[in-house]
Design a protein around this motif. Structure first.
Motif, mmCIF file in Angstrom:
data_model
loop_
_atom_site.group_PDB
_atom_site.id
_atom_site.type_symbol
_atom_site.label_atom_id
_atom_site.label_comp_id
_atom_site.label_asym_id
_atom_site.label_seq_id
_atom_site.Cartn_x
_atom_site.Cartn_y
_atom_site.Cartn_z
ATOM 1 N N GLY A 51 10.083 6.394 -8.488
ATOM 2 C CA GLY A 51 10.303 7.838 -8.510
ATOM 3 C C GLY A 51 9.035 8.661 -8.381
ATOM 4 N N ALA A 52 7.873 8.014 -8.450
ATOM 5 C CA ALA A 52 6.608 8.740 -8.349
ATOM 6 C C ALA A 52 6.280 9.014 -6.888
ATOM 7 C CB ALA A 52 5.477 7.941 -8.995
ATOM 8 N N LYS A 53 5.511 10.060 -6.648
ATOM 9 C CA LYS A 53 5.108 10.398 -5.290
ATOM 10 C C LYS A 53 3.778 9.746 -4.910
ATOM 11 C CE LYS A 53 7.595 14.753 -4.976
ATOM 12 N NZ LYS A 53 8.823 14.174 -4.543
ATOM 13 N N ILE A 54 2.985 9.358 -5.895
ATOM 14 C CA ILE A 54 1.676 8.762 -5.624
ATOM 15 C C ILE A 54 1.857 7.285 -5.281
ATOM 16 C CG2 ILE A 54 -0.561 8.166 -6.614
ATOM 17 C CD1 ILE A 54 -0.394 10.664 -8.280
ATOM 18 N N LEU A 62 0.803 -1.220 0.000
ATOM 19 C CA LEU A 62 0.000 0.000 0.000
ATOM 20 C C LEU A 62 0.838 1.274 0.000
ATOM 21 C CD1 LEU A 62 -2.902 -0.939 2.419
ATOM 22 C CD2 LEU A 62 -3.045 -0.545 -0.039
ATOM 23 N N ASP A 63 2.015 1.227 0.598
ATOM 24 C CA ASP A 63 2.830 2.438 0.704
ATOM 25 C C ASP A 63 3.926 2.537 -0.350
ATOM 26 O OD1 ASP A 63 1.390 3.539 2.891
ATOM 27 O OD2 ASP A 63 2.351 2.064 4.207
ATOM 28 N N ASP A 90 -2.613 6.047 -2.031
ATOM 29 C CA ASP A 90 -3.148 7.301 -2.588
ATOM 30 C C ASP A 90 -4.071 7.021 -3.778
ATOM 31 O OD1 ASP A 90 -1.591 8.724 -0.760
ATOM 32 O OD2 ASP A 90 0.044 9.033 -2.209
ATOM 33 N N ARG A 91 -3.653 6.129 -4.666
ATOM 34 C CA ARG A 91 -4.436 5.821 -5.863
ATOM 35 C C ARG A 91 -5.761 5.175 -5.491
ATOM 36 N NH1 ARG A 91 -2.981 5.449 -11.248
ATOM 37 N NH2 ARG A 91 -1.803 7.280 -10.655
ATOM 38 N N ILE A 92 -5.742 4.265 -4.514
ATOM 39 C CA ILE A 92 -6.984 3.625 -4.070
ATOM 40 C C ILE A 92 -7.907 4.667 -3.447
ATOM 41 C CG2 ILE A 92 -7.975 1.981 -2.424
ATOM 42 C CD1 ILE A 92 -5.429 0.244 -2.911
#
Length: 163
Positions: A115-118, A108-109, A122-124
């Protein structure tokens, strides 16, 4: 390195193919390196160069935009290998793979892409929020429509319908 072919007529596409072939010939014959051509692309509007970012193998959106043949060709390349000319649905490319990541199950984390911050969390959260907002909007619209229908004086003139 890419030469865009979107919205081009056949003659313009042939010119684009000639351009990318010329760039590849420069790499193949040692007249220029891949990195040299990427740097030169800043001053040459006939092609673009730079970091494409990570490409996900089975992403339907990417496959739809670039085409399965392009994706398959890119994934056969070894790290630091420069491809030949690769046609896609939107451009002719010369690609160099700078990083390969093995597939893994994300927690989940974990970031969605390197390299992405999301993160996956966050997406869920974004997905569930959008789903909740969409349901609330639909409920509000249906309530408003039902209210308006109660107040409306609707008459059907069957004789005027042609079905």
């Amino acid at each position: 390195i890419a030469v865009d072919i979107r919205n081009l007529n056949p003659t313009q596409k042939d010119a684009a193919r000639t351009k990318i072939d010329s760039l590849y010939r420069q790499i193949r014959t040692g007249q220029a390196t891949f990195d040299d051509l990427v740097r030169k692309s800043v001053d040459d509007p006939s092609y673009t160069g730079g970091d494409f970012g990570y490409l996900v193998r089975n992403d339907p959106r990417t496959v739809n935009i670039l085409g399965q043949a392009f994706i398959d060709s890119v994934f056969t390349l070894k790290q630091n290998e420069v491809s030949g000319v690769l046609p896609s649905n939107v451009a002719y490319y010369i690609a160099q793979i700078t990083d390969k990541r093995p597939p893994k199950l994300l927690t989940l984390d974990d970031p969605i892409l390197p390299g992405a911050k999301i993160t996956v969390r966050d997406r869920i959260t974004q997905y569930l929020m959008a789903q909740t907002q969409q349901k609330a909007f639909a409920d509000a619209a249906n309530t408003l429509i039902a209210s308006l229908r109660k107040k409306a004086d609707i008459q059907l003139f069957e004789a005027n319908l042609n079905w």
